[in-house]
Design a protein around this motif. Structure first.
Motif, PDB file in Angstrom:
ATOM      1  N   ALA A 146      56.395 -13.642  37.163  1.00  0.00           N
ATOM      2  CA  ALA A 146      55.770 -12.339  37.433  1.00  0.00           C
ATOM      3  C   ALA A 146      56.817 -11.233  37.582  1.00  0.00           C
ATOM      4  CB  ALA A 146      54.898 -12.420  38.682  1.00  0.00           C
ATOM      5  N   ALA A 147      57.921 -11.529  38.271  1.00  0.00           N
ATOM      6  CA  ALA A 147      58.944 -10.493  38.497  1.00  0.00           C
ATOM      7  C   ALA A 147      59.570 -10.059  37.167  1.00  0.00           C
ATOM      8  CB  ALA A 147      60.021 -11.021  39.439  1.00  0.00           C
ATOM      9  N   ASP A 148      59.707 -10.983  36.219  1.00  0.00           N
ATOM     10  CA  ASP A 148      60.225 -10.623  34.898  1.00  0.00           C
ATOM     11  C   ASP A 148      59.245  -9.691  34.166  1.00  0.00           C
ATOM     12  OD1 ASP A 148      62.467 -12.258  35.186  1.00  0.00           O
ATOM     13  OD2 ASP A 148      62.323 -13.008  33.122  1.00  0.00           O
ATOM     14  N   ARG A 149      57.974  -9.971  34.320  1.00  0.00           N
ATOM     15  CA  ARG A 149      56.968  -9.120  33.656  1.00  0.00           C
ATOM     16  C   ARG A 149      57.025  -7.705  34.232  1.00  0.00           C
ATOM     17  NH1 ARG A 149      53.577 -14.198  34.245  1.00  0.00           N
ATOM     18  NH2 ARG A 149      52.606 -13.293  36.093  1.00  0.00           N
ATOM     19  N   GLU A 150      57.182  -7.620  35.534  1.00  0.00           N
ATOM     20  CA  GLU A 150      57.248  -6.294  36.177  1.00  0.00           C
ATOM     21  C   GLU A 150      58.509  -5.544  35.754  1.00  0.00           C
ATOM     22  OE1 GLU A 150      56.709  -7.589  40.168  1.00  0.00           O
ATOM     23  OE2 GLU A 150      54.525  -7.719  39.930  1.00  0.00           O
ATOM     24  N   ARG A 151      59.624  -6.272  35.706  1.00  0.00           N
ATOM     25  CA  ARG A 151      60.894  -5.645  35.294  1.00  0.00           C
ATOM     26  C   ARG A 151      60.790  -5.196  33.833  1.00  0.00           C
ATOM     27  NH1 ARG A 151      64.684  -7.949  32.621  1.00  0.00           N
ATOM     28  NH2 ARG A 151      64.043 -10.052  33.156  1.00  0.00           N
ATOM     29  N   LEU A 152      60.184  -6.048  33.000  1.00  0.00           N
ATOM     30  CA  LEU A 152      60.013  -5.698  31.584  1.00  0.00           C
ATOM     31  C   LEU A 152      59.224  -4.400  31.436  1.00  0.00           C
ATOM     32  CD1 LEU A 152      60.182  -6.629  28.524  1.00  0.00           C
ATOM     33  CD2 LEU A 152      57.883  -7.569  28.889  1.00  0.00           C
ATOM     34  N   ALA A 153      58.119  -4.292  32.161  1.00  0.00           N
ATOM     35  CA  ALA A 153      57.276  -3.090  32.050  1.00  0.00           C
ATOM     36  C   ALA A 153      58.074  -1.855  32.460  1.00  0.00           C
ATOM     37  CB  ALA A 153      56.028  -3.242  32.913  1.00  0.00           C
ATOM     38  N   ASN A 191      49.886 -18.394  28.382  1.00  0.00           N
ATOM     39  CA  ASN A 191      48.897 -17.958  27.382  1.00  0.00           C
ATOM     40  C   ASN A 191      47.844 -16.993  27.935  1.00  0.00           C
ATOM     41  OD1 ASN A 191      49.740 -19.556  25.023  1.00  0.00           O
ATOM     42  ND2 ASN A 191      49.201 -21.327  26.282  1.00  0.00           N
ATOM     43  N   LEU A 192      47.646 -16.996  29.249  1.00  0.00           N
ATOM     44  CA  LEU A 192      46.566 -16.159  29.797  1.00  0.00           C
ATOM     45  C   LEU A 192      47.056 -15.231  30.921  1.00  0.00           C
ATOM     46  CD1 LEU A 192      43.597 -15.359  29.953  1.00  0.00           C
ATOM     47  CD2 LEU A 192      43.160 -17.391  31.351  1.00  0.00           C
ATOM     48  N   THR A 193      47.692 -15.802  31.955  1.00  0.00           N
ATOM     49  CA  THR A 193      48.092 -14.960  33.102  1.00  0.00           C
ATOM     50  C   THR A 193      49.077 -13.880  32.662  1.00  0.00           C
ATOM     51  OG1 THR A 193      47.834 -16.901  34.506  1.00  0.00           O
ATOM     52  CG2 THR A 193      48.975 -15.008  35.467  1.00  0.00           C
ATOM     53  N   SER A 194      50.049 -14.260  31.825  1.00  0.00           N
ATOM     54  CA  SER A 194      51.055 -13.252  31.437  1.00  0.00           C
ATOM     55  C   SER A 194      50.395 -12.125  30.629  1.00  0.00           C
ATOM     56  CB  SER A 194      52.220 -13.893  30.672  1.00  0.00           C
ATOM     57  OG  SER A 194      51.923 -14.027  29.326  1.00  0.00           O
ATOM     58  N   ALA A 195      49.419 -12.458  29.790  1.00  0.00           N
ATOM     59  CA  ALA A 195      48.727 -11.407  29.023  1.00  0.00           C
ATOM     60  C   ALA A 195      47.931 -10.506  29.963  1.00  0.00           C
ATOM     61  CB  ALA A 195      47.813 -12.036  27.971  1.00  0.00           C
ATOM     62  N   TRP A 196      47.220 -11.125  30.903  1.00  0.00           N
ATOM     63  CA  TRP A 196      46.466 -10.330  31.902  1.00  0.00           C
ATOM     64  C   TRP A 196      47.402  -9.356  32.625  1.00  0.00           C
ATOM     65  CZ3 TRP A 196      47.376 -10.029  37.160  1.00  0.00           C
ATOM     66  CH2 TRP A 196      46.402  -9.370  37.919  1.00  0.00           C
ATOM     67  N   HIS A 197      48.577  -9.862  33.031  1.00  0.00           N
ATOM     68  CA  HIS A 197      49.485  -9.049  33.825  1.00  0.00           C
ATOM     69  C   HIS A 197      50.068  -7.900  32.994  1.00  0.00           C
ATOM     70  CE1 HIS A 197      52.728  -9.287  37.237  1.00  0.00           C
ATOM     71  NE2 HIS A 197      51.983  -8.213  37.304  1.00  0.00           N
ATOM     72  N   LEU A 198      50.413  -8.192  31.737  1.00  0.00           N
ATOM     73  CA  LEU A 198      50.985  -7.123  30.887  1.00  0.00           C
ATOM     74  C   LEU A 198      49.915  -6.077  30.537  1.00  0.00           C
ATOM     75  CD1 LEU A 198      53.436  -9.068  28.537  1.00  0.00           C
ATOM     76  CD2 LEU A 198      53.938  -7.868  30.672  1.00  0.00           C
ATOM     77  N   ILE A 199      48.674  -6.523  30.354  1.00  0.00           N
ATOM     78  CA  ILE A 199      47.584  -5.558  30.120  1.00  0.00           C
ATOM     79  C   ILE A 199      47.498  -4.607  31.317  1.00  0.00           C
ATOM     80  CG2 ILE A 199      45.069  -5.295  29.977  1.00  0.00           C
ATOM     81  CD1 ILE A 199      45.038  -7.946  28.366  1.00  0.00           C
ATOM     82  N   LYS A 200      47.590  -5.181  32.533  1.00  0.00           N
ATOM     83  CA  LYS A 200      47.502  -4.366  33.748  1.00  0.00           C
ATOM     84  C   LYS A 200      48.729  -3.441  33.863  1.00  0.00           C
ATOM     85  CE  LYS A 200      47.049  -5.344  38.709  1.00  0.00           C
ATOM     86  NZ  LYS A 200      45.899  -4.545  39.132  1.00  0.00           N
ATOM     87  N   LEU A 201      49.919  -4.017  33.657  1.00  0.00           N
ATOM     88  CA  LEU A 201      51.147  -3.233  33.852  1.00  0.00           C
ATOM     89  C   LEU A 201      51.269  -2.086  32.844  1.00  0.00           C
ATOM     90  CD1 LEU A 201      53.598  -6.199  34.560  1.00  0.00           C
ATOM     91  CD2 LEU A 201      53.057  -4.337  36.155  1.00  0.00           C
ATOM     92  N   PHE A 202      50.992  -2.371  31.574  1.00  0.00           N
ATOM     93  CA  PHE A 202      51.142  -1.331  30.537  1.00  0.00           C
ATOM     94  C   PHE A 202      49.857  -0.523  30.355  1.00  0.00           C
ATOM     95  CE2 PHE A 202      54.624  -4.177  29.262  1.00  0.00           C
ATOM     96  CZ  PHE A 202      55.639  -3.257  29.106  1.00  0.00           C
ATOM     97  N   GLY A 203      48.705  -1.153  30.607  1.00  0.00           N
ATOM     98  CA  GLY A 203      47.428  -0.494  30.335  1.00  0.00           C
ATOM     99  C   GLY A 203      47.181   0.705  31.225  1.00  0.00           C
ATOM    100  N   VAL A 204      47.702   0.644  32.452  1.00  0.00           N
ATOM    101  CA  VAL A 204      47.479   1.761  33.373  1.00  0.00           C
ATOM    102  C   VAL A 204      48.051   3.061  32.785  1.00  0.00           C
ATOM    103  CG1 VAL A 204      48.122   2.662  35.648  1.00  0.00           C
ATOM    104  CG2 VAL A 204      47.350   0.299  35.406  1.00  0.00           C
ATOM    105  N   GLY A 205      49.255   2.967  32.212  1.00  0.00           N
ATOM    106  CA  GLY A 205      49.875   4.134  31.572  1.00  0.00           C
ATOM    107  C   GLY A 205      49.085   4.571  30.347  1.00  0.00           C
ATOM    108  N   MET A 206      48.605   3.581  29.588  1.00  0.00           N
ATOM    109  CA  MET A 206      47.818   3.907  28.392  1.00  0.00           C
ATOM    110  C   MET A 206      46.538   4.655  28.778  1.00  0.00           C
ATOM    111  SD  MET A 206      48.011   0.343  26.261  1.00  0.00           S
ATOM    112  CE  MET A 206      49.194   0.053  24.986  1.00  0.00           C
ATOM    113  N   VAL A 207      45.878   4.159  29.832  1.00  0.00           N
ATOM    114  CA  VAL A 207      44.634   4.797  30.284  1.00  0.00           C
ATOM    115  C   VAL A 207      44.931   6.226  30.748  1.00  0.00           C
ATOM    116  CG1 VAL A 207      42.926   4.742  32.157  1.00  0.00           C
ATOM    117  CG2 VAL A 207      43.377   2.682  30.806  1.00  0.00           C
TER     118      VAL A 207
END
Ligand SMILES: NC(=O)c1ccc[n+]([C@@H]2O[C@H](COP(=O)([O-])OP(=O)(O)OC[C@H]3O[C@@H](n4cnc5c(N)ncnc54)[C@H](OP(=O)(O)O)[C@@H]3O)[C@@H](O)[C@H]2O)c1
Length: 263
Positions: A78-85, A125-141
């Protein structure tokens, strides 16, 4: 676009797929379909962030096109996903296109699959996609625009047996319905969410199967088009969903499977 917008005259249909000025992130870009999709988006005009664990592979990919930028991350953390975003948004700004492609499969009947195996399938396959949708999607919205493309699988639509797999089809099925739900949640916010379900393609993931005569025979016998897909055969579906060509598509599940799920 809104229903009040005038219908565009037919001019240059190929321009529909132009991504000049857009930014994108492709996960799992160190091999296979992700490597191909990063290059396709860059050649269509986008600036493309790419991520995976193998830094050397990402750097080799970035050397193929000046618009490709590598960011190493282990997406099961999770911390890598947050750092990536944070890093990708700092470098490229809000994304226009997010391609959740990183994935891992595991062949096993349930009797032999451990809880740790199952959790690994769900995590990547699922949690990481959910998390990236949340992390990047907020900016997109907030920007009121964006296209999210989840790379699911035919094994998220139908079962895998006789190629017995358990956690993988469960995770991909979850990713497909997450796609539908996010398509609905953000339908009025300018962000479209769609999925591509590949059939059998020759990549590192399918090496064990497609490097044997029996495996190739299995795919040829059971795929209506009688062969595995070639990586370039994902290009059309990717460009459709990434670009304005799909402006009226959200929550869609697009199969690119040689007819596998039509049977
Ligand atoms: N090939 C097929 O027949 C097929 C069919 C249906 C669906 N798909 C789906 O298509 C997508 C791409 O698969 P592929 O066939 O191109 O397989 P692949 O060549 O094995 O690529 C998988 C990618 O995911 C990355 N990845 C795996 N675990 C990761 C982690 N913990 N953190 C970050 N990245 C990770 C790998 O990079 P690193 O190892 O460098 O981290 C690699 O770049 C997957 O979602 C797969 O489920 C493939």
């Amino acid at each position: 676009m809104s229903p009040d917008d005038p219908v565009r005259p037919v001019a240059a249909p190929a321009q529909l797929f132009d991504l000049t000025g857009r930014t994108a992130l492709v996960t799992g870009a160190s091999s296979g379909l992700g490597h191909r999709m990063a290059l396709v988006l860059a050649h269509a005009g986008a600036t493309v962030a790419v991520t995976a664990r193998r830094t050397d592979r990402l750097e080799a990919l970035a050397s193929l096109h000046p618009a490709i930028h590598p960011f190493t991350a282990d997406l099961s953390v999770a911390a890598d996903r947050e750092r990536l975003a944070a890093d990708v948004e700092a470098a490229l700004g809000t994304l226009d296109v997010l391609v959740n492609n990183a994935g891992l499969s595991h062949s096993s009947p349930i009797e032999a699959e451990t809880l740790a195996d199952f959790e690994r399938m769900i995590d990547i396959n699922l949690t990481s996609a959910w998390h990236l949708i949340k992390l990047f999607g907020v900016g997109m919205v907030a920007a009121g625009r964006g296209s999210i493309i989840n790379i699911a699988s035919i094994l998220g639509i139908v079962g895998a047996t006789p190629s017995k797999q358990t956690g993988y089809p469960a995770a991909k099925g979850g990713l497909i319905n997450l796609t539908r739900e996010m398509g609905l949640q953000w339908a009025r916010r300018g962000v479209r969410v769609n999925a591509i379900c590949p059939g059998w393609f020759a990549t590192e993931m399918t090496d064990d199967l497609l490097s044997t005569e029996a495996g190739v025979g299995f795919v040829e016998r059971n795929t209506p088009l009688q062969r595995a897909g070639l990586v370039h055969e994902i290009d059309g579906a990717l460009l459709l969903l990434a670009s304005d060509a799909s402006s009226f598509m959200t929550g869609s599940v697009l199969t690119v499977d040689g007819g596998w799920t039509a049977r």
